[in-house]
Enzyme design. Structure first.
Site, PDB file in Angstrom:
ATOM      1  N   GLY A  56       0.767  -1.252   0.000  1.00  0.00           N
ATOM      2  CA  GLY A  56       0.000   0.000   0.000  1.00  0.00           C
ATOM      3  C   GLY A  56       0.790   1.290   0.000  1.00  0.00           C
ATOM      4  CD  GLU A 111       1.058   0.609   7.037  1.00  0.00           C
ATOM      5  OE1 GLU A 111       0.750   0.813   5.844  1.00  0.00           O
ATOM      6  OE2 GLU A 111       0.741  -0.431   7.631  1.00  0.00           O
ATOM      7  CG  ASP A 112      -1.369   1.779   3.001  1.00  0.00           C
ATOM      8  OD1 ASP A 112      -1.090   1.427   4.176  1.00  0.00           O
ATOM      9  OD2 ASP A 112      -1.904   1.011   2.187  1.00  0.00           O
ATOM     10  CG  ASP A 115      -8.660  -0.215   9.972  1.00  0.00           C
ATOM     11  OD1 ASP A 115      -9.380   0.451  10.734  1.00  0.00           O
ATOM     12  OD2 ASP A 115      -9.114  -1.121   9.247  1.00  0.00           O
ATOM     13  CE  LYS A 143     -10.067   3.161   7.211  1.00  0.00           C
ATOM     14  NZ  LYS A 143     -10.518   1.803   6.822  1.00  0.00           N
ATOM     15  CG  PHE A 164     -12.633  -0.406   2.385  1.00  0.00           C
ATOM     16  CD1 PHE A 164     -11.733  -1.096   3.188  1.00  0.00           C
ATOM     17  CD2 PHE A 164     -12.513  -0.518   1.013  1.00  0.00           C
ATOM     18  CE1 PHE A 164     -10.723  -1.876   2.630  1.00  0.00           C
ATOM     19  CE2 PHE A 164     -11.518  -1.299   0.438  1.00  0.00           C
ATOM     20  CZ  PHE A 164     -10.625  -1.983   1.251  1.00  0.00           C
ATOM     21  CB  VAL A 165     -10.312   5.014   1.606  1.00  0.00           C
ATOM     22  CG1 VAL A 165     -11.279   5.966   2.261  1.00  0.00           C
ATOM     23  CG2 VAL A 165      -9.197   4.633   2.587  1.00  0.00           C
ATOM     24  CG  ASP A 171      -5.463  -3.711  -1.821  1.00  0.00           C
ATOM     25  OD1 ASP A 171      -5.106  -3.216  -0.734  1.00  0.00           O
ATOM     26  OD2 ASP A 171      -5.802  -4.899  -1.955  1.00  0.00           O
ATOM     27  NE  ARG A 177      -1.917  -3.008  -4.195  1.00  0.00           N
ATOM     28  CZ  ARG A 177      -2.075  -3.199  -2.895  1.00  0.00           C
ATOM     29  NH1 ARG A 177      -2.095  -2.166  -2.083  1.00  0.00           N
ATOM     30  NH2 ARG A 177      -2.231  -4.400  -2.399  1.00  0.00           N
TER      31      ARG A 177
HETATM   32  P1  IMP Z   1      -4.275  -2.265  10.593  1.00  0.00           P
HETATM   33  O1  IMP Z   1      -3.244  -3.322  10.828  1.00  0.00           O
HETATM   34  O2  IMP Z   1      -5.645  -2.710  11.090  1.00  0.00           O
HETATM   35  O3  IMP Z   1      -3.890  -0.917  11.161  1.00  0.00           O
HETATM   36  O4  IMP Z   1      -4.475  -2.128   9.053  1.00  0.00           O
HETATM   37  C1  IMP Z   1      -3.507  -1.548   8.288  1.00  0.00           C
HETATM   38  C2  IMP Z   1      -3.457  -2.111   6.887  1.00  0.00           C
HETATM   39  O5  IMP Z   1      -4.727  -2.557   6.434  1.00  0.00           O
HETATM   40  C3  IMP Z   1      -3.045  -1.001   5.954  1.00  0.00           C
HETATM   41  O6  IMP Z   1      -1.661  -1.006   5.769  1.00  0.00           O
HETATM   42  C4  IMP Z   1      -3.794  -1.320   4.678  1.00  0.00           C
HETATM   43  O7  IMP Z   1      -3.006  -2.145   3.859  1.00  0.00           O
HETATM   44  C5  IMP Z   1      -5.018  -2.063   5.131  1.00  0.00           C
HETATM   45  N1  IMP Z   1      -6.207  -1.162   5.221  1.00  0.00           N
HETATM   46  C6  IMP Z   1      -6.780  -0.643   6.328  1.00  0.00           C
HETATM   47  N2  IMP Z   1      -7.834   0.129   6.029  1.00  0.00           N
HETATM   48  C7  IMP Z   1      -7.929   0.115   4.674  1.00  0.00           C
HETATM   49  C8  IMP Z   1      -8.825   0.765   3.746  1.00  0.00           C
HETATM   50  O8  IMP Z   1      -9.761   1.517   4.092  1.00  0.00           O
HETATM   51  N3  IMP Z   1      -8.582   0.507   2.425  1.00  0.00           N
HETATM   52  C9  IMP Z   1      -7.586  -0.305   1.999  1.00  0.00           C
HETATM   53  N4  IMP Z   1      -6.721  -0.904   2.823  1.00  0.00           N
HETATM   54  C10 IMP Z   1      -6.890  -0.712   4.158  1.00  0.00           C
HETATM   55 MG    MG Z   2      -0.539  -1.168   4.188  1.00  0.00          MG
END
Ligand code: IMP
Ligand code: MG
Length: 187
Positions: A56, A111-112, A115, A143, A164-165, A171, A177
């Site tokens: 990402g 990071e992109d 979440d 978020k 969700f984005v 992606d 992407r």
């Molecule tokens: P986390 O581990 O729950 O913080 O999630 C982080 C990873 O989940 C990010 O690096 C993204 O690759 C993916 N992710 C989380 N939210 C989204 C979204 O809204 N769209 C696409 N990918 C997401």
């Molecule tokens: Mg990611």
């Protein structure tokens, strides 16, 4: 040269879902310019290593380091946690290790999107085991209402609602992407 218009400015229809414009390319780029300035200032006299989280963060890392005006290095981690779903599996697996030595280095994890914070927590723990001089996190999107892990994000592009984005590296089932702007799922 013929003028090329971006046709993807309206909505993205994936089959079942509709995604609508959320953050335009210009807005993303101007925020990245600001982040680059801030990081350049904060790391004067140092040579930070920017570690992007694949897949990402590849676009964000590329645009971010174009705005870094000091010497820097880059490397990548590859993690997998989402599969092809819109909701995290809650498990993180390391698919690609680092090639650089982080010991004694100033690390900026790129990071992109953050979440739940699980991926960042996983990476932080991994990096801290190798005794870096410092470690900070830079995420284009956060978020805040979804955070479940105790992680500090030092540089944030945009705080966004828990929706969700897609686009600009992000992606849905590995697609979208390549979009230059970010789109949000219409509910
Ligand atoms: P986390 O581990 O729950 O913080 O999630 C982080 C990873 O989940 C990010 O690096 C993204 O690759 C993916 N992710 C989380 N939210 C989204 C979204 O809204 N769209 C696409 N990918 C997401
Ligand atoms: Mg990611």
């Amino acid at each position: 040269m013929p003028e090329v218009k971006n046709k993807n400015t309206d909505q993205i229809i994936t089959g079942k879902e509709v995604f609508v414009p959320f953050l335009e390319e210009e807005k993303i780029q101007s925020r990245i310019t600001e982040l680059g300035k801030q990081i350049t200032k904060d790391y004067q006299g140092k040579t930070p290593v920017f570690i992007g989280v694949l897949n990402g963060a590849f676009l964000f890392l590329a645009d971010l380091i174009k705005n870094i005006k000091i010497d820097c290095e880059i490397d990548f981690f590859k993690l997998s946690s989402y599969g092809d779903e819109k909701i995290s599996s809650g498990k993180v697996t390391l698919l690609k290790e680092l090639n650089c030595d982080v010991t004694g280095r100033d690390i900026v994890i790129v990071e992109d999107i953050v979440d739940s914070g699980l991926s960042i927590k996983f990476i932080e723990d991994l990096i801290m085991r190798h005794n870096p001089a410092s470690m900070k996190v830079c995420s284009l999107l956060v978020k805040p209402d979804s955070l479940k892990y105790n992680v500090k994000i030092h540089y944030i592009g945009f705080n966004i609602p828990s929706k969700f984005v897609i686009g600009y590296g992000l992606d849905y089932a590995q697609k979208y992407r390549n979009l230059r702007s970010i789109y949000v799922l219409r509910e």
